[in-house]
Design a protein around this motif. Structure first.
Motif, PDB file in Angstrom:
ATOM      1  N   PHE A  77       0.819  -1.204   0.000  1.00  0.00           N
ATOM      2  CA  PHE A  77       0.000   0.000   0.000  1.00  0.00           C
ATOM      3  C   PHE A  77       0.857   1.260   0.000  1.00  0.00           C
ATOM      4  CE2 PHE A  77      -2.444   3.379   1.998  1.00  0.00           C
ATOM      5  CZ  PHE A  77      -3.678   3.274   1.380  1.00  0.00           C
ATOM      6  N   HIS A  78       1.911   1.261   0.805  1.00  0.00           N
ATOM      7  CA  HIS A  78       2.739   2.465   0.894  1.00  0.00           C
ATOM      8  C   HIS A  78       3.372   2.821  -0.450  1.00  0.00           C
ATOM      9  CE1 HIS A  78       2.192   2.888   5.111  1.00  0.00           C
ATOM     10  NE2 HIS A  78       2.870   1.818   5.445  1.00  0.00           N
ATOM     11  N   VAL A  79       3.843   1.806  -1.178  1.00  0.00           N
ATOM     12  CA  VAL A  79       4.498   2.064  -2.460  1.00  0.00           C
ATOM     13  C   VAL A  79       3.478   2.450  -3.518  1.00  0.00           C
ATOM     14  CG1 VAL A  79       5.918   1.081  -4.303  1.00  0.00           C
ATOM     15  CG2 VAL A  79       6.400   0.502  -1.917  1.00  0.00           C
ATOM     16  N   ARG A  80       2.437   1.637  -3.653  1.00  0.00           N
ATOM     17  CA  ARG A  80       1.495   1.837  -4.755  1.00  0.00           C
ATOM     18  C   ARG A  80       0.568   3.020  -4.524  1.00  0.00           C
ATOM     19  NH1 ARG A  80      -2.183  -1.178  -5.691  1.00  0.00           N
ATOM     20  NH2 ARG A  80      -2.362  -2.361  -3.747  1.00  0.00           N
ATOM     21  N   VAL A  81       0.116   3.205  -3.296  1.00  0.00           N
ATOM     22  CA  VAL A  81      -0.904   4.216  -3.025  1.00  0.00           C
ATOM     23  C   VAL A  81      -0.285   5.485  -2.436  1.00  0.00           C
ATOM     24  CG1 VAL A  81      -3.040   4.730  -1.790  1.00  0.00           C
ATOM     25  CG2 VAL A  81      -2.645   2.431  -2.713  1.00  0.00           C
ATOM     26  N   ASP A  82       0.359   5.363  -1.281  1.00  0.00           N
ATOM     27  CA  ASP A  82       0.916   6.568  -0.641  1.00  0.00           C
ATOM     28  C   ASP A  82       1.890   7.296  -1.559  1.00  0.00           C
ATOM     29  OD1 ASP A  82      -0.520   6.087   1.658  1.00  0.00           O
ATOM     30  OD2 ASP A  82       1.107   5.075   2.695  1.00  0.00           O
ATOM     31  N   SER A 123      20.426 -29.063   6.563  1.00  0.00           N
ATOM     32  CA  SER A 123      19.150 -29.780   6.681  1.00  0.00           C
ATOM     33  C   SER A 123      18.198 -29.094   7.655  1.00  0.00           C
ATOM     34  CB  SER A 123      19.398 -31.223   7.142  1.00  0.00           C
ATOM     35  OG  SER A 123      19.893 -31.246   8.472  1.00  0.00           O
ATOM     36  N   THR A 124      18.699 -28.077   8.362  1.00  0.00           N
ATOM     37  CA  THR A 124      17.873 -27.346   9.319  1.00  0.00           C
ATOM     38  C   THR A 124      17.237 -26.140   8.642  1.00  0.00           C
ATOM     39  OG1 THR A 124      19.371 -27.974  11.115  1.00  0.00           O
ATOM     40  CG2 THR A 124      17.853 -26.158  11.537  1.00  0.00           C
ATOM     41  N   PRO A 125      15.910 -26.042   8.612  1.00  0.00           N
ATOM     42  CA  PRO A 125      15.275 -24.879   7.967  1.00  0.00           C
ATOM     43  C   PRO A 125      15.594 -23.582   8.711  1.00  0.00           C
ATOM     44  CG  PRO A 125      13.694 -26.656   8.293  1.00  0.00           C
ATOM     45  CD  PRO A 125      14.915 -27.013   9.089  1.00  0.00           C
ATOM     46  N   LEU A 126      15.525 -22.510   7.991  1.00  0.00           N
ATOM     47  CA  LEU A 126      15.662 -21.153   8.543  1.00  0.00           C
ATOM     48  C   LEU A 126      14.330 -20.448   8.333  1.00  0.00           C
ATOM     49  CD1 LEU A 126      17.815 -18.942   9.566  1.00  0.00           C
ATOM     50  CD2 LEU A 126      17.845 -18.227   7.172  1.00  0.00           C
ATOM     51  N   VAL A 127      13.874 -19.723   9.327  1.00  0.00           N
ATOM     52  CA  VAL A 127      12.615 -18.982   9.211  1.00  0.00           C
ATOM     53  C   VAL A 127      12.936 -17.526   8.887  1.00  0.00           C
ATOM     54  CG1 VAL A 127      10.536 -18.198  10.402  1.00  0.00           C
ATOM     55  CG2 VAL A 127      11.415 -20.518  10.794  1.00  0.00           C
ATOM     56  N   LEU A 128      12.294 -16.999   7.844  1.00  0.00           N
ATOM     57  CA  LEU A 128      12.462 -15.608   7.446  1.00  0.00           C
ATOM     58  C   LEU A 128      11.281 -14.804   7.981  1.00  0.00           C
ATOM     59  CD1 LEU A 128      14.224 -13.631   5.737  1.00  0.00           C
ATOM     60  CD2 LEU A 128      12.625 -14.048   3.860  1.00  0.00           C
ATOM     61  N   ALA A 129      11.543 -13.919   8.949  1.00  0.00           N
ATOM     62  CA  ALA A 129      10.476 -13.135   9.567  1.00  0.00           C
ATOM     63  C   ALA A 129      10.218 -11.874   8.759  1.00  0.00           C
ATOM     64  CB  ALA A 129      10.851 -12.779  10.999  1.00  0.00           C
ATOM     65  N   VAL A 130       9.037 -11.799   8.148  1.00  0.00           N
ATOM     66  CA  VAL A 130       8.633 -10.702   7.266  1.00  0.00           C
ATOM     67  C   VAL A 130       7.573  -9.866   7.979  1.00  0.00           C
ATOM     68  CG1 VAL A 130       7.659 -10.155   5.003  1.00  0.00           C
ATOM     69  CG2 VAL A 130       9.080 -12.197   5.287  1.00  0.00           C
ATOM     70  N   ALA A 131       7.612  -8.561   7.813  1.00  0.00           N
ATOM     71  CA  ALA A 131       6.646  -7.701   8.500  1.00  0.00           C
ATOM     72  C   ALA A 131       5.210  -8.106   8.168  1.00  0.00           C
ATOM     73  CB  ALA A 131       6.888  -6.241   8.138  1.00  0.00           C
ATOM     74  N   GLY A 132       4.933  -8.321   6.887  1.00  0.00           N
ATOM     75  CA  GLY A 132       3.584  -8.713   6.474  1.00  0.00           C
ATOM     76  C   GLY A 132       2.759  -7.537   6.009  1.00  0.00           C
ATOM     77  N   SER A 133       1.908  -7.794   5.029  1.00  0.00           N
ATOM     78  CA  SER A 133       1.037  -6.765   4.461  1.00  0.00           C
ATOM     79  C   SER A 133      -0.189  -7.437   3.876  1.00  0.00           C
ATOM     80  CB  SER A 133       1.772  -5.997   3.359  1.00  0.00           C
ATOM     81  OG  SER A 133       0.885  -5.179   2.613  1.00  0.00           O
ATOM     82  N   PRO A 136      -1.957  -7.864  -1.862  1.00  0.00           N
ATOM     83  CA  PRO A 136      -1.664  -9.155  -2.492  1.00  0.00           C
ATOM     84  C   PRO A 136      -0.299  -9.215  -3.169  1.00  0.00           C
ATOM     85  CG  PRO A 136      -3.377  -7.961  -3.710  1.00  0.00           C
ATOM     86  CD  PRO A 136      -3.189  -7.252  -2.412  1.00  0.00           C
ATOM     87  N   LEU A 137       0.243  -8.058  -3.584  1.00  0.00           N
ATOM     88  CA  LEU A 137       1.546  -8.067  -4.244  1.00  0.00           C
ATOM     89  C   LEU A 137       2.690  -8.346  -3.266  1.00  0.00           C
ATOM     90  CD1 LEU A 137       1.227  -5.024  -6.679  1.00  0.00           C
ATOM     91  CD2 LEU A 137       1.027  -7.449  -7.209  1.00  0.00           C
ATOM     92  N   SER A 138       2.439  -8.167  -1.974  1.00  0.00           N
ATOM     93  CA  SER A 138       3.515  -8.380  -1.002  1.00  0.00           C
ATOM     94  C   SER A 138       3.829  -9.855  -0.817  1.00  0.00           C
ATOM     95  CB  SER A 138       3.132  -7.761   0.347  1.00  0.00           C
ATOM     96  OG  SER A 138       2.072  -8.486   0.956  1.00  0.00           O
ATOM     97  N   ALA A 160       7.696 -16.436   7.188  1.00  0.00           N
ATOM     98  CA  ALA A 160       6.669 -16.316   8.219  1.00  0.00           C
ATOM     99  C   ALA A 160       6.426 -14.834   8.447  1.00  0.00           C
ATOM    100  CB  ALA A 160       7.103 -17.002   9.510  1.00  0.00           C
ATOM    101  N   TYR A 161       5.296 -14.515   9.043  1.00  0.00           N
ATOM    102  CA  TYR A 161       4.857 -13.122   9.051  1.00  0.00           C
ATOM    103  C   TYR A 161       4.617 -12.622  10.474  1.00  0.00           C
ATOM    104  CZ  TYR A 161       4.474 -14.247   4.182  1.00  0.00           C
ATOM    105  OH  TYR A 161       4.781 -14.656   2.909  1.00  0.00           O
ATOM    106  N   LEU A 162       4.911 -11.353  10.666  1.00  0.00           N
ATOM    107  CA  LEU A 162       4.725 -10.706  11.963  1.00  0.00           C
ATOM    108  C   LEU A 162       3.374 -10.020  12.070  1.00  0.00           C
ATOM    109  CD1 LEU A 162       8.332  -9.249  12.134  1.00  0.00           C
ATOM    110  CD2 LEU A 162       7.445 -11.209  13.410  1.00  0.00           C
ATOM    111  N   ALA A 163       2.663  -9.917  10.970  1.00  0.00           N
ATOM    112  CA  ALA A 163       1.316  -9.336  10.952  1.00  0.00           C
ATOM    113  C   ALA A 163       0.660  -9.675   9.621  1.00  0.00           C
ATOM    114  CB  ALA A 163       1.378  -7.819  11.132  1.00  0.00           C
ATOM    115  N   ALA A 164      -0.655  -9.673   9.609  1.00  0.00           N
ATOM    116  CA  ALA A 164      -1.479  -9.660   8.386  1.00  0.00           C
ATOM    117  C   ALA A 164      -1.562 -10.985   7.628  1.00  0.00           C
ATOM    118  CB  ALA A 164      -1.030  -8.558   7.424  1.00  0.00           C
TER     119      ALA A 164
END
Length: 237
Positions: A77-82, A123-133, A136-138, A160-164
């Motif tokens: 939203f920030h990129v496309r709209v704001d 063999s051990t997965p890593l979790v990528l913590a993304v802010a979340g939006s 749909p493009l995020s 994985a996501y921290l919100a949304a």
């Protein structure tokens, strides 16, 4: 002849260390663009939330052509709209792609993973913590960022996501107990604090910007986005 100005727009943060780190990134980009033999570039900072000046005010204060570079890690939203709306009335302004996803961000993420002392077992997965939006493009942007990091470090990376969005960081850590967490965040602030609280005793990386010098690949990336925006302005003219 002066080249178009650069308006670097970040989200904004109330965290003093995070704000200082982003300010230093903008300063290093400005220094890179003032290299001997190059035309001077005015570099300005703006924000979409929390800090001032807000992006529309910062843009309105710049006379002449300007390239707006979102210091954000995905479309949304920030990129496309704001930012899109702020620049729409200016034929001499363009908004570039956000910083991510990009292999240079994966390079910095891999550096942060190594610095944090994450288990090197592929063999051990890593979790990528993304802010979340909710935009749909995020979602594909986050998935591409995870894929680029996975390719870089040679192991499975689970976004994985921290919100949304789902899975949440908490759910991902339940599925992959003991996994290290790479924070796909530009700097310290609200979402890093959320990630730290949820990660608990899990290994947690610093964000892309820590309290040291901005990583060279990140400076390179901002400069590259600016130059791409200049090319678009030139083509438009």
């Amino acid at each position: 002849m002066t080249r178009p100005a650069l308006l670097a727009v970040s989200h904004g943060t109330g965290d003093a260390a995070g704000a200082a780190a982003i300010s230093l990134l903008v300063q290093r980009v400005a220094e890179r663009l003032q290299s001997p033999g190059q035309e001077p570039v005015e570099v300005h900072a703006g924000f979409v939330d929390v800090q001032e000046p807000d992006a529309p005010s910062a843009l309105a204060a710049i006379a002449g052509p300007v390239v707006v570079v979102p210091l954000l890690l995905s479309q949304g939203f920030h990129v496309r709209v704001d930012l899109g709306r702020a620049a729409a009335a200016r034929p001499d302004a363009v908004v570039t792609d956000p910083l991510g996803p990009d292999p240079r961000l994966a390079e910095v993420l891999a550096q942060r993973v190594a610095e944090a002392g994450a288990d090197p077992d592929p063999s051990t997965p890593l979790v990528l913590a993304v802010a979340g939006s909710r935009d749909p493009l995020s979602l594909p942007d986050a998935e591409v960022a995870a894929a680029l990091l996975a390719e870089r470090i040679g192991r499975v990376v689970v976004p994985a996501y921290l919100a949304a969005r789902e899975p949440s960081l908490a759910a991902a850590l339940q599925t992959h107990p003991g996994a290290a967490v790479a924070t796909y965040l530009l700097a310290h602030g609200y979402f890093f604090d959320v990630a730290a609280r949820i990660a608990g005793s899990s290994v947690l990386t610093e964000p892309l910007l820590d309290d040291g010098e901005p990583p060279a690949p990140l400076v390179d990336l901002v400069v590259a986005r600016y130059l791409a925006g200049v090319a678009r302005l030139t083509a438009r003219a």
